[in-house]
Design a protein around this motif. Structure first.
Motif, PDB file in Angstrom:
ATOM      1  N   GLU A   2     -14.893   0.335 -10.822  1.00 24.14           N
ATOM      2  CA  GLU A   2     -13.429   0.183 -10.852  1.00 24.14           C
ATOM      3  C   GLU A   2     -12.951  -0.644  -9.648  1.00 24.14           C
ATOM      4  OE1 GLU A   2     -11.085   1.335 -13.091  1.00 24.14           O
ATOM      5  OE2 GLU A   2     -12.816   1.814 -14.353  1.00 24.14           O
ATOM      6  N   PRO A   3     -11.810  -1.330  -9.790  1.00 29.75           N
ATOM      7  CA  PRO A   3     -11.299  -2.135  -8.672  1.00 29.75           C
ATOM      8  C   PRO A   3     -11.157  -1.345  -7.365  1.00 29.75           C
ATOM      9  CG  PRO A   3     -10.110  -2.708 -10.658  1.00 29.75           C
ATOM     10  CD  PRO A   3     -10.995  -1.530 -11.002  1.00 29.75           C
ATOM     11  N   ILE A   4     -10.729  -0.093  -7.452  1.00 28.92           N
ATOM     12  CA  ILE A   4     -10.571   0.700  -6.216  1.00 28.92           C
ATOM     13  C   ILE A   4     -11.923   0.937  -5.554  1.00 28.92           C
ATOM     14  CG2 ILE A   4     -10.618   2.976  -7.333  1.00 28.92           C
ATOM     15  CD1 ILE A   4      -8.322   2.002  -4.433  1.00 28.92           C
ATOM     16  N   LEU A   7     -12.854  -2.309  -3.824  1.00 30.43           N
ATOM     17  CA  LEU A   7     -12.084  -2.440  -2.591  1.00 30.43           C
ATOM     18  C   LEU A   7     -12.659  -1.547  -1.498  1.00 30.43           C
ATOM     19  CD1 LEU A   7      -9.721  -3.755  -1.157  1.00 30.43           C
ATOM     20  CD2 LEU A   7      -8.274  -1.889  -2.005  1.00 30.43           C
ATOM     21  N   GLU A  58      -6.818  -6.050  -4.020  1.00 28.56           N
ATOM     22  CA  GLU A  58      -5.619  -5.232  -3.798  1.00 28.56           C
ATOM     23  C   GLU A  58      -4.518  -5.607  -4.783  1.00 28.56           C
ATOM     24  OE1 GLU A  58      -4.861  -5.989   0.330  1.00 28.56           O
ATOM     25  OE2 GLU A  58      -6.018  -4.241   0.976  1.00 28.56           O
ATOM     26  N   ILE A  61      -5.248  -3.997  -8.080  1.00 23.76           N
ATOM     27  CA  ILE A  61      -4.978  -2.562  -8.010  1.00 23.76           C
ATOM     28  C   ILE A  61      -3.476  -2.308  -8.064  1.00 23.76           C
ATOM     29  CG2 ILE A  61      -5.113  -0.525  -6.511  1.00 23.76           C
ATOM     30  CD1 ILE A  61      -7.866  -1.654  -5.575  1.00 23.76           C
ATOM     31  N   GLU A  62      -2.710  -3.120  -7.348  1.00 24.34           N
ATOM     32  CA  GLU A  62      -1.251  -2.967  -7.333  1.00 24.34           C
ATOM     33  C   GLU A  62      -0.665  -3.185  -8.723  1.00 24.34           C
ATOM     34  OE1 GLU A  62       2.551  -5.146  -5.301  1.00 24.34           O
ATOM     35  OE2 GLU A  62       0.770  -4.842  -4.057  1.00 24.34           O
ATOM     36  N   LYS A  64      -2.205  -2.865 -11.595  1.00 25.80           N
ATOM     37  CA  LYS A  64      -2.657  -1.752 -12.434  1.00 25.80           C
ATOM     38  C   LYS A  64      -1.833  -0.495 -12.140  1.00 25.80           C
ATOM     39  CE  LYS A  64      -6.914   0.505 -13.882  1.00 25.80           C
ATOM     40  NZ  LYS A  64      -8.363   0.616 -13.685  1.00 25.80           N
ATOM     41  N   PHE A  65      -1.564  -0.233 -10.858  1.00 25.83           N
ATOM     42  CA  PHE A  65      -0.780   0.932 -10.461  1.00 25.83           C
ATOM     43  C   PHE A  65       0.641   0.827 -11.007  1.00 25.83           C
ATOM     44  CE2 PHE A  65       2.182   2.955  -7.474  1.00 25.83           C
ATOM     45  CZ  PHE A  65       1.718   4.270  -7.519  1.00 25.83           C
TER      46      PHE A  65
END
Length: 71
Positions: A2-4, A7, A58, A61-62, A64-65
């Motif tokens: 996953e991207p997180i 990161l 980042e 992730i932003e 996606k969030f």
């Protein structure tokens, strides 16, 4: 992965490389010219490009969030 997770891995690498760049032994190797002086530049470049890669992840992730927050 996953991207997180990507990161977090990048961040871990960044912190380790940054610790090397600030390490007294590393700085002495450069100061005493026991290694190619370009090594310091290369290490700085690695930190720069790793930081740039982290910024890109980042952003993903932003986005996606934000998408999840709207749902």
């Amino acid at each position: 992965m996953e991207p997180i997770e990507i990161l977090k891995s990048f961040n871990s690498c960044y912190l380790k490389i940054q610790a090397i760049a600030q390490n007294e032994n590393w700085l002495l190797l450069i100061a005493e010219k026991k290694i190619d002086p370009e090594a310091a530049t290369h290490l700085g470049d690695v930190l720069h490009y790793l930081g740039e890669a982290m910024s890109c992840v980042e952003e993903i992730i932003e986005v996606k969030f934000n998408e999840q927050a709207k749902s």
